[in-house]
Every structure is written in structure tokens, then in C-alpha cells.
Design an enzyme around this catalytic site. Structure first.
Site, PDB file in Angstrom:
ATOM      1  N   CYS A 178       0.782  -1.195   0.184  1.00  0.00           N
ATOM      2  CA  CYS A 178      -0.020  -0.022  -0.052  1.00  0.00           C
ATOM      3  C   CYS A 178       0.690   1.202  -0.128  1.00  0.00           C
ATOM      4  CB  CYS A 178      -0.819   0.120   1.024  1.00  0.00           C
ATOM      5  SG  CYS A 178      -1.853  -1.504   1.194  1.00  0.00           S
TER       6      CYS A 178
ATOM      7  N   HIS B 250      -2.263   7.569   6.730  1.00  0.00           N
ATOM      8  CA  HIS B 250      -2.786   6.072   6.233  1.00  0.00           C
ATOM      9  C   HIS B 250      -4.318   6.022   6.471  1.00  0.00           C
ATOM     10  CE1 HIS B 250      -1.973   2.563   4.268  1.00  0.00           C
ATOM     11  NE2 HIS B 250      -2.118   1.733   5.220  1.00  0.00           N
TER      12      HIS B 250
ATOM     13  N   GLU C 104      -0.658   4.900  14.109  1.00  0.00           N
ATOM     14  CA  GLU C 104      -0.334   5.979  13.397  1.00  0.00           C
ATOM     15  C   GLU C 104      -0.619   7.317  14.176  1.00  0.00           C
ATOM     16  OE1 GLU C 104      -1.036   7.954   8.999  1.00  0.00           O
ATOM     17  OE2 GLU C 104      -2.314   6.285   9.611  1.00  0.00           O
TER      18      GLU C 104
ATOM     19  N   LYS D 148      -9.440   8.028   2.850  1.00  0.00           N
ATOM     20  CA  LYS D 148      -9.672   6.708   2.768  1.00  0.00           C
ATOM     21  C   LYS D 148     -11.325   6.429   3.273  1.00  0.00           C
ATOM     22  CE  LYS D 148      -5.373   4.009   2.823  1.00  0.00           C
ATOM     23  NZ  LYS D 148      -4.415   5.352   3.094  1.00  0.00           N
TER      24      LYS D 148
ATOM     25  N   HIS E  57      -9.790   1.860   0.631  1.00  0.00           N
ATOM     26  CA  HIS E  57      -8.347   1.924   0.210  1.00  0.00           C
ATOM     27  C   HIS E  57      -7.798   1.462  -1.101  1.00  0.00           C
ATOM     28  CE1 HIS E  57      -4.290   1.153   1.109  1.00  0.00           C
ATOM     29  NE2 HIS E  57      -4.344   0.363   2.132  1.00  0.00           N
TER      30      HIS E  57
ATOM     31  N   PHE F 243       1.611  -3.571   3.818  1.00  0.00           N
ATOM     32  CA  PHE F 243       1.891  -5.077   4.352  1.00  0.00           C
ATOM     33  C   PHE F 243       3.115  -5.507   4.001  1.00  0.00           C
ATOM     34  CE2 PHE F 243      -2.607  -6.998   3.785  1.00  0.00           C
ATOM     35  CZ  PHE F 243      -2.962  -6.219   4.838  1.00  0.00           C
TER      36      PHE F 243
END
Length: 417
Positions: free
Chosen positions: A165, A305, A316, A337, A342, A403
Site C-alpha cells: 500500500c 494512512h 499512526e 480513505k 483503500h 503490508f
């Protein structure tokens, strides 16, 4: 070393809330949700039956029919966004040095639909290996940059970054570095993804990563909300023309913002879960600030994110508080998002565009779908809940984490003389 300055001179976007940059920006300002029941396939047997699809998409409205058939949707999306960005930039391709013009793109997966369809057809057949001759070229993640470079004749550096991502932001940082090191003048950079397929939904469902709020998909992506239950899968593309400042100035280009810094780190912790204290995230934001020569108090907006997962959102925020200290309470923070879903490898590209437009227009897009405060998050932070807010944005930082523990942060600021 005397580094070159890098500016943004063109934008292109194909997203679940708008198929052009102006439509995308209107959707962001107005807090529009792109989530709806899946139309690409029958999702009735899946745990998650909704996604943020690009609405009413017909590739042949944009691309020659024969060419479109050679492309997986992720490449189609890339071509469409790149075309808008090139037109927006006003670049005269006959007047630039094409050997110093490149394409660096991001995609976390590449041609997932193509791979799924070809393997499914083989399994359903009689065992005779009948595969489409375009199977491999359609599937490989780097084919997007190949098609883009062929169309525009860009003969400089050409490759795709694959960092889950974080791929789109990774691509932008790589393009930024080539230009400021004097190795190129212009890049088409960004990212695209088209993972709303049976394999995409099924795979993320198996990981328990997706929201299962099938009764109300439009409110399913709810970053920082107490009742968040996973992310909503999105698709699309974002393209940004990055250009060396003097090169852009010499041709009288419109300049949106200046790209001033970027950082990349690894969590070195877990294949899918973030570091619980946001260690990699705090490190990458600190590196981006140092690279840009900025202090924490120079940042006005962070496009986080913020995927709407129980662990990720908390880690975060911890990282932001560690890096920004007291200034964290003077920031606007938001997760777009919540509206787009996403977009995986394309997330960094469209979120960079959101950050650039926030700098240009003095408007911070909201985090929609906030209903209940999470006791694990500091309620005194301005997470820009539910409505856009007007403020001067001198500089915006955009985070993307992937990831494998990949982290990227990038900073855009108002252009100064």
C-alpha cells in the site's frame, strides 16, 4: 551537493468518487462516500459484499478498443489518469528532451483480474493449456509504465515500485530523487490498482482485513471511530507530473506545489500488523521532515494512512504525537480513505493529490463516518471529522504504510519564488 527543486505541474485522477481531478476534489470537499454494493461480480456469498468501485467505467470511452483489450484494468486506469495529468501539465512533447523524461509508477498487485481469469479458465477447461497471448504482459505490474512511455515517448528511467500500500508514494519519492539529483527533468508518477475481484475480496476477507458492514456500506470506512471493523477495498489511479523547477519555469508551467521531502522506512515487525507504538511510522515522518528541511511546526495538515483498522489507526496517531509533540494539537489530520476506500498501491497517489489540492486551495478534506469516539485516541486532536475545514495549509505531509512493514511519507508545500 546542490539538489534541484521539484514541483508539481500536472494532475490526473480516476477514483471511486470522481473520474477526473475536479470531480475527485469536489467529492473530497463534500464528504462523498464511494462505497456501494459490488457490481463487478456476484458477491452474495462473500463476507464483504461492497467496495469502492470506479463508477460506470467503460474503458472504450477513453481507449481504443484493440488497445484496451491488451490491458488489465489496472493499466487502463493508469493510462487514463496519466493522460489527464499530461494534458493538465501543458507539456509540449516535441519541445522536451524525451531521454530525460521518465515514468515511475506504483502498484501493489498489478493484473490481478487477468491472473484470476486466465487461471480460472484453465482450471475449468479440459486440461489443454490454452492461454491468452497477452496473459503475461497484461498481468505484470511494470506493464503500466511500458504502455505510458510508449504513448508519450518518454525514454528516461522507467519502472514500477511494489511496496504494497506504500507503492504509489514510493514511486513519487523515487521520481523526486531522480529529478533533484539532476538525472531527469520530468516524470509521470503515481499509482493504479484494480483489485475489486473475487480473488481480491476473498483474499482480504480471509485475512479479516475488510469491513463487513454490508447493511450500510457507505458508512463502513470509518477511520478513528470506535466501531471501525476493517478497511473498504477501493480501485483507481492517480497521476502526478513532477518537474524540475527551472524546467517548469522556463516553459511558463502552472505550478500546484513543491515536493520538498520524502522518507522511507521498514517496521521490521510483522508481515501485516503495524508496530503497536508506531515506531516505523514515527521514523518515516521524522525522516521526511529532515529531508525537507522542515520542523514539525511547519506542517499544517497530515493526510494519514488511516485505513479504518483497529490496530493501524491507533499506532499512526501514536506516531504523530511522538513526532509532532504539542504541535499535533494544532494540525489538521484526516483520512480521505473514509471516502475513497483503500486503493492499495494507488492510495499514495490519490492521497498525494488530495494533499496538493489542500495546499493549493486552503481546504482540508474531512474524515467522514465518525459516530463514536475511541477511548484509545486523544479527543483533543483535530481529526477533521465529517466536514471539510478551511485553513491555510503551508505544507502537507502524506503517509502510506504497506503490508510487509513498508512506510513512506512525502511532503508538499506552497511554492515560494
Amino acid at each position: 551537493m546542490n539538489l534541484k527543486r521539484v514541483v508539481v505541474t500536472g494532475l490526473g485522477a480516476l477514483t471511486p468518487i470522481g473520474k477526473t481531478v475536479p470531480e475527485f476534489w469536489e467529492g473530497l470537499k463534500n464528504g462523498v462516500s464511494g462505497a456501494a454494493p459490488i457490481t463487478r461480480f456476484d458477491a452474495s456469498l462473500f463476507k464483504t459484499q461492497f467496495a469502492c468501485e470506479v463508477k460506470d467505467f467503460d474503458a472504450e470511452q477513453y481507449l481504443d478498443r484493440k488497445e484496451a483489450r491488451k490491458m488489465d484494468p489496472f493499466t487502463q486506469y493508469a493510462m487514463i489518469a496519466a493522460d489527464e495529468a499530461i494534458l493538465d501539465s501543458g507539456l509540449d512533447l516535441e519541445k522536451i528532451n524525451l531521454l530525460r523524461a521518465g515514468v515511475i509508477w506504483g502498484s501493489g498487485i498489478g493484473g490481478l483480474k487477468t491472473f484470476q481469469d486466465e487461471v480460472s479458465d484453465f482450471v475449468r477447461g479440459d486440461g489443454t493449456p490454452r492461454f491468452n497471448p497477452f496473459f503475461i504482459p497484461k498481468m505484470i505490474a511494470d506493464i503500466s509504465t511500458g504502455f505510458i512511455s510508449i504513448k508519450y515517448g518518454f525514454k528516461g528511467p522507467n519502472f514500477v515500485t511494489v511496496s504494497a500500500c506504500a507503492s504509489g508514494t514510493n514511486a513519487l519519492i523515487d521520481a523526486f530523487n531522480y529529478i533533484r539529483l539532476g538525472k531527469a527533468d520530468v516524470f509521470i508518477s503515481g499509482g493504479s490498482e484494480a483489485a475489486v475481484t473475487e480473488a481480491g475480496i476473498g483474499g482480504f476477507n480471509a485475512m479479516k482485513a475488510l469491513s463487513q458492514r454490508n447493511d450500510a456500506p457507505e458508512t463502513a470506512s470509518r477511520p478513528f471511530d470506535k466501531d471501525r471493523d476493517g478497511f473498504v477495498l477501493g480501485e483507481g489511479a492517480g497521476a502526478i507530473i513532477l518537474e524540475e523547477y527551472e524546467h517548469a519555469k522556463a516553459r511558463g508551467a502552472k505550478i500546484y506545489a513543491e515536493l520538498v521531502g520524502g522518507g522511507m522506512t521498514a517496521d521490521a515487525h510483522h508481515i501485516t500488523a503495524p508496530h503497536p507504538d508506531g515506531e516505523g511510522a514515527s521514523n518515516v515522518m521524522q525522516l521526511a521532515l529532515e529531508d525537507a528541511g522542515l520542523k514539525p511546526e511547519d506542517i499544517d495538515y497530515i493526510n494519514v494512512h488511516g485505513t479504518s483498522t483497529p490496530l493501524g489507526d491507533v499506532s499512526e496517531v501514536k506516531a504523530i504525537q511522538k513526532v509532532f509533540g504539542d504541535h499535533a494539537y494544532k494540525l489538521n489530520i484526516s483520512s480521505t480513505k473514509s471516502m475513497t476506500g483503500h486503493l492499495l498501491g494507488a492510495a499514495g497517489a490519490i492521497e498525494a493529490i488530495a494533499s496538493i489540492l489542500a495546499v493549493q486551495n486552503g481546504i482540508v478534506p474531512p474524515t467522514i463516518n465518525h459516530f463514536t469516539d475511541d477511548e484509545n485516541l486523544d479527543v483533543h486532536l483535530n481529526l477533521t471529522f465529517n466536514k471539510a475545514q478551511k485553513r491555510e495549509v503551508r505544507a502537507a505531509l502524506s503517509n502510506t504504510f504497506g503490508f510487509g512493514g513498508h512506510n513512506c511519507s512525502i511532503i508538499f508545500k506552497k511554492i515560494a519564488g
